[in-house]
Design an enzyme around this catalytic site. Structure first.
Site, PDB file in Angstrom:
ATOM      1  N   LYS A  33       0.811  -1.212   0.000  1.00 47.02           N
ATOM      2  CA  LYS A  33       0.000   0.000   0.000  1.00 47.02           C
ATOM      3  C   LYS A  33       0.848   1.269   0.000  1.00 47.02           C
ATOM      4  CE  LYS A  33      -3.893  -0.697   2.711  1.00 47.02           C
ATOM      5  NZ  LYS A  33      -4.607  -0.672   3.969  1.00 47.02           N
ATOM      6  N   GLU A  56       2.175  -2.463  26.371  1.00 45.60           N
ATOM      7  CA  GLU A  56       3.279  -1.644  25.824  1.00 45.60           C
ATOM      8  C   GLU A  56       2.801  -0.203  25.588  1.00 45.60           C
ATOM      9  OE1 GLU A  56       5.028  -3.889  22.444  1.00 45.60           O
ATOM     10  OE2 GLU A  56       6.618  -4.320  23.884  1.00 45.60           O
ATOM     11  N   ASP A 110       0.658 -12.763  10.021  1.00 52.02           N
ATOM     12  CA  ASP A 110      -0.612 -12.779  10.757  1.00 52.02           C
ATOM     13  C   ASP A 110      -1.791 -13.321   9.950  1.00 52.02           C
ATOM     14  OD1 ASP A 110       0.875 -11.739  12.770  1.00 52.02           O
ATOM     15  OD2 ASP A 110      -0.293  -9.918  13.036  1.00 52.02           O
ATOM     16  N   ALA A 140       5.701 -11.025  15.121  1.00 47.22           N
ATOM     17  CA  ALA A 140       6.698 -10.661  14.107  1.00 47.22           C
ATOM     18  C   ALA A 140       7.780 -11.739  14.070  1.00 47.22           C
ATOM     19  CB  ALA A 140       7.302  -9.308  14.466  1.00 47.22           C
TER      20      ALA A 140
END
Ligand SMILES: Cc1cc2nc3c(=O)[nH]c(=O)nc-3n(C[C@H](O)[C@H](O)[C@H](O)COP(=O)(O)OP(=O)(O)OC[C@H]3O[C@@H](n4cnc5c(N)ncnc54)[C@H](O)[C@@H]3O)c2cc1C
Length: 404
Positions: free
Chosen positions: A38, A170, A300, A317
């Site tokens: 994108k 986080e 994912d 990741a």
């Protein structure tokens, strides 16, 4: 003879690492490789909680694709994928279409709202550079507006974070550092600010080691974060949230609700007719989509079952990067006419969650890490990734441990 065409969709961890590995391992005439994304940049999703809170500029999280891709070997197409037409072996883009011989689906995640009313419409989510820039700007706007209102609106200074998993924790860790700076900048008494982290499970960081969880929660509470554990967000409205605990409801007014409570695979995958569970394709051992000889899925969008407990691995990741290595090897085997494909086996090296500047918790192998040691480990993990992607030059340019 025509070269086989490999099309990679998405330049997140899984997609860009597959492209970089192919670039390194492939001979010049073996295949034509096209990477579609994108944006003209790759971003480090695992850092996005920082620009969302405003503790790091979003430019630090992004890397121009042309800086890591050799355009003599890989063609980069900046466009948005709309649909995969697998019967016709082509991909529909917003501005055209691409035929493929081999496809790598690496389109990443979307927030999973579990059907909670109003969440999709009224909550922010941490998913891309565009989305986190909006969160940071919005929080700053609310703080800047507070002293301009004739009648003070506490909802401007109330931030609700839905979900106390990895991303939620986080993010509140960064907010704990950022709020005092915002208060100073906009002449606000820190006592007027509330950051509330809501979690439906009976503990924060479900699945983490209990000692580490206790350390994280105590530290964040000392820094002013409020936790509402065992509490569900029942509804999210334009005015805030309705919570429910033990069948007792509570409304909290807030202009800023950030949902971090779950992810699913990119909806393009299920909308293209693949069989999915929460938008993720349960991949074969060689990372191919079941029933497809030429479609690989990494990151994912791939559902991977841990045979030890028969449960899916959480999408990370770490796994996306490892899958890119196996996917590259398998693509090269197919291109070279070798049908014996490699089996993917994740090697979980550990997990580290940051809790703001200089603080983190984690496990590496069987070792538990706390505080500055864990924080240092987090930075080493980040730098290792940059090294794998673009060598020492990229570590020096974008890395977190400053050597000089
Ligand atoms: C705040 C946060 C912290 C995290 N911390 C950790 C951590 O410490 N350790 C860890 O292992 N994991 C962590 N994760 C999880 C990790 O970021 C994901 O598992 C990982 O990003 C998945 O990689 P991916 O390649 O599948 O997709 P992504 O990294 O999401 O990349 C997908 C790519 O596809 C592009 N794309 C999407 N849709 C389209 C489209 N229609 N057309 C074209 N391009 C498209 C996107 O722009 C993006 O470049 C964290 C996640 C978040 C949100």
């Amino acid at each position: 003879m025509n070269k086989p065409k490999i099309v990679i969709l998405g330049a997140g961890y899984g997609g860009i690492m597959t492209a970089v590995r192919l670039q390194k391992q492939m001979g010049g005439n073996e295949a034509e490789v096209i990477l579609v994304n994108k944006h003209n940049y790759h971003y480090q999703t695992t850092w996005l909680h920082e620009p969302a809170a405003g503790t790091l500029h979003h430019d630090r999280t992004r890397i121009l694709i042309k800086d890591v891709i050799n355009e003599n070997k890989i063609t980069f197409v900046q466009d948005t994928v709309v649909e995969i037409k697998h019967e016709e072996q082509k991909v529909i883009l917003e501005n055209g279409e691409l035929a493929y011989d081999y496809l790598v689906v690496a389109l990443g995640f979307e927030p999973e709202t579990f059907g909670i009313e109003g969440l999709r419409e009224n909550a922010f989510s941490i998913r891309s550079v565009d989305s986190v820039r909006k969160i940071r700007e919005h929080i700053e706007y609310e703080f800047a507006s507070y002293n301009n209102d004739v009648e003070k609106k506490p909802e401007r200074l109330t931030i609700i974070v839905g979900g106390a998993g990895f991303t939620g924790i986080e993010f509140v860790g960064e907010l704990a550092d950022r709020v005092p700076e915002l208060c100073k900048e906009f002449d606000i008494d820190p006592k007027e600010v509330r950051v509330i982290n809501v979690e439906a499970a009976p503990t924060v960081l479900p699945g983490f080691d209990p000692e580490l969880v206790e350390y994280a929660q105590n530290l964040l509470e000392r820094k002013g974060i409020e936790f509402k554990i065992g509490t569900m967000i029942k509804k999210c409205t334009e005015e805030g949230v309705i919570l429910s605990k033990d069948d007792v409801e509570e409304e909290i007014k807030s202009n800023t609700v950030v949902w971090t409570g779950g992810v699913r695979g990119n909806s393009i995958v299920e909308n293209s007719g693949f069989e999915t569970m929460r938008g993720r394709i349960k991949v074969e051992k060689d990372l191919r989509a079941p029933g497809f000889e030429n479609v690989f899925v990494v990151g994912d969008c791939a559902l991977l079952i841990n045979e030890e407990n028969d449960r899916p691995y959480p999408p990370t990741a770490q796994i996306a990067i490892q899958q890119a290595y196996t996917c590259t090897n398998n693509l090269l085997k197919l291109v070279r006419g070798n049908e014996e494909l490699e089996t993917f086996k994740p090697e979980i090296k550990g997990t580290v969650a940051s809790l703001g500047e200089g603080e983190a918790i984690g496990t590496v192998g069987t070792k538990k890490l706390y505080g500055s040691t864990a924080s240092m480990m987090k930075k080493l993990i980040d730098n290792r990734y940059l090294f794998l992607l673009g060598g020492p030059r990229l570590v020096l340019k974008k890395g977190k441990l400053k050597l000089f």
